[in-house]
Scaffold this motif. Structure first.
Motif, PDB file in Angstrom:
ATOM      1  N   ASN A 153      48.958  40.601  47.481  1.00  0.00           N
ATOM      2  CA  ASN A 153      48.163  39.407  47.773  1.00  0.00           C
ATOM      3  C   ASN A 153      47.224  39.137  46.604  1.00  0.00           C
ATOM      4  OD1 ASN A 153      46.426  37.421  48.724  1.00  0.00           O
ATOM      5  ND2 ASN A 153      46.283  38.281  50.783  1.00  0.00           N
ATOM      6  N   ALA A 154      47.442  38.027  45.900  1.00  0.00           N
ATOM      7  CA  ALA A 154      46.655  37.712  44.710  1.00  0.00           C
ATOM      8  C   ALA A 154      45.207  37.392  45.023  1.00  0.00           C
ATOM      9  CB  ALA A 154      47.291  36.536  43.964  1.00  0.00           C
TER      10      ALA A 154
ATOM     11  N   LEU B 233      46.768  38.928  39.363  1.00  0.00           N
ATOM     12  CA  LEU B 233      48.144  39.406  39.293  1.00  0.00           C
ATOM     13  C   LEU B 233      48.242  40.894  39.595  1.00  0.00           C
ATOM     14  CD1 LEU B 233      49.392  37.406  36.185  1.00  0.00           C
ATOM     15  CD2 LEU B 233      49.810  36.933  38.598  1.00  0.00           C
TER      16      LEU B 233
ATOM     17  N   SER C 143      46.364  42.346  41.757  1.00  0.00           N
ATOM     18  CA  SER C 143      46.277  42.355  43.220  1.00  0.00           C
ATOM     19  C   SER C 143      47.616  41.972  43.841  1.00  0.00           C
ATOM     20  CB  SER C 143      45.185  41.390  43.684  1.00  0.00           C
ATOM     21  OG  SER C 143      43.926  41.771  43.169  1.00  0.00           O
ATOM     22  N   HIS C 144      48.286  41.000  43.223  1.00  0.00           N
ATOM     23  CA  HIS C 144      49.573  40.553  43.753  1.00  0.00           C
ATOM     24  C   HIS C 144      50.625  41.655  43.670  1.00  0.00           C
ATOM     25  CE1 HIS C 144      53.167  38.107  44.408  1.00  0.00           C
ATOM     26  NE2 HIS C 144      53.645  38.596  43.275  1.00  0.00           N
ATOM     27  N   TYR C 145      50.745  42.282  42.493  1.00  0.00           N
ATOM     28  CA  TYR C 145      51.814  43.260  42.303  1.00  0.00           C
ATOM     29  C   TYR C 145      51.511  44.622  42.921  1.00  0.00           C
ATOM     30  CZ  TYR C 145      54.223  40.039  39.184  1.00  0.00           C
ATOM     31  OH  TYR C 145      54.897  38.953  38.678  1.00  0.00           O
TER      32      TYR C 145
END
Length: 369
Positions: free
Chosen positions: A331-332, A323, A325-327
């Motif tokens: 990209n998660a 998460l 990485s996602h935010y």
């Protein structure tokens, strides 16, 4: 026992039950953006507990918001114990002495403590409350309740880290856990409170020297956890599978409306919440096949990308927090942006005093046979 037989339920049989998103604080780092007028009715609590008991879950972690604000908190606590679940309460502690429940029913409590003084506490949480939190810690401990203390390291208290450690060690805590504001929920609106990876890494030697502090969201591992270490080589395949992000594998979260997620950090994200289902409308076997759960359950050292594919710690880390990485990166599947290791150059963050015990959780509320 075959691996498929363990899921569901989670290996530790743990469920975080968000019974309310009402709160008496409005913390800048709150992942659910409390306070909100979202609350699980007592009837829904009973329905969900029956489902969890049928599915052989073992431990309920009552959380929020501030769970002590729920109008039926006393009945909920009693009902959980009547179902023979192990019971943990997560609270900011400020309402403990004002709330009429039988705290001796608790197997453990987790209380937030972000001092070392009211000044730093107020900056993060909006108003004073550190003294009440300390009073709650000492009160529950005097009743024989195991108390874990959680501390958020932020821009507001990092400059007083030595004082904070001294203060934490005066508390009658069964365990002390230190983490940082994560880029989820309200923290995304208050990014100025977040430490940089460099600031966090710089704090670790002092935390490690304290001796009895557990690290959360850490991306600096001791030599004993390298892929070629005896600790990892001799670990059962199941332990290797469950290391790294434990979302969905060791615990699940259930929102006030009944939606099931592998990690509470997605609760405030409307898009993510559409990728799962409601436990009162779908069976858990179906929920485990939703996109949100399939992503987390399938994470392994074989699914890492980028520099993580060459990292000496990818078995235990598995790319860190998807998460984050996602935010932070969009990209998660990318390596955790907080990681400062460079496995391509074989350059790893090396910090003295880091011990295995700072990473291994020793909480014994639920024994796994």
């Amino acid at each position: 026992m075959q691996l498929a037989q363990l899921f569901p339920p989670t290996l530790d049989g743990t469920v975080y039950l968000e019974i309310t998103h009402r709160c008496n604080y409005s913390c800048k780092h709150c992942y659910v953006k409390s306070p909100q007028n979202r609350e699980m009715s007592f009837e829904k609590v009973k329905q969900i507990l029956n489902i969890l008991k049928e599915k052989k879950f073992k431990k309920i972690v009552v959380t929020g918001g501030e769970p002590l604000l729920h109008p039926n908190i006393k009945e909920i606590i009693q009902l959980i114990k009547q179902h023979d679940f192990k019971l943990v309460l997560i609270t900011n502690g400020t309402l403990v002495k004002k709330t009429n429940i039988d705290y001796k029913l608790l197997d453990a409590a987790y209380i937030s403590f972000d001092g070392p003084t009211e000044e730093e506490y107020k900056l993060l949480r909006g108003k004073e409350g550190l003294a009440k939190a300390e009073e709650a810690i000492r009160y529950l401990s005097s009743l024989g309740v195991k108390v874990s203390v959680g501390c958020i390291l932020s821009k507001y208290n990092i400059h007083k880290l030595t004082e904070l450690i001294v203060k934490l060690k005066t508390l009658p805590a069964d365990k002390i856990t230190v983490t940082v504001p994560q880029p989820f929920g309200r923290t995304l609106e208050n990014k100025e409170i977040m430490l940089s990876p460099e600031e966090y890494n710089a704090s670790i030697p002092k935390l490690a020297a304290a001796g009895n502090i557990h690290f959360e969201s850490m991306l600096c591992y001791p030599m004993e956890l390298r892929n070629d270490s005896e600790e990892i080589k001799n670990a059962p395949l199941l332990d290797k599978y469950l290391s790294g992000c434990a979302a969905g594998k060791k615990f699940i979260y259930i929102s006030p409306e009944g939606f099931v997620t592998p990690c509470g950090y997605v609760t405030a994200d409307k898009e993510f919440m559409q990728l799962t289902a409601n436990i009162t409308e779908s069976c858990l076997e179906e929920i485990w096949q939703t996109p949100l759960f399939k992503f987390h359950m399938n994470r392994s050292w074989e699914s890492v990308t980028g520099k993580c594919t060459q990292c000496d710690y990818n078995i235990v880390c598995k790319g860190g927090c998807p998460l984050r990485s996602h935010y932070l990166k969009g990209n998660a599947k990318l390596p955790d942006p907080w990681c400062r290791n460079d496995p391509i150059k074989k350059e790893y963050v090396q910090i003295q005093n880091i011990k295995l015990k700072n990473f291994l959780k020793e909480e014994k509320v639920v024994e796994v046979c």
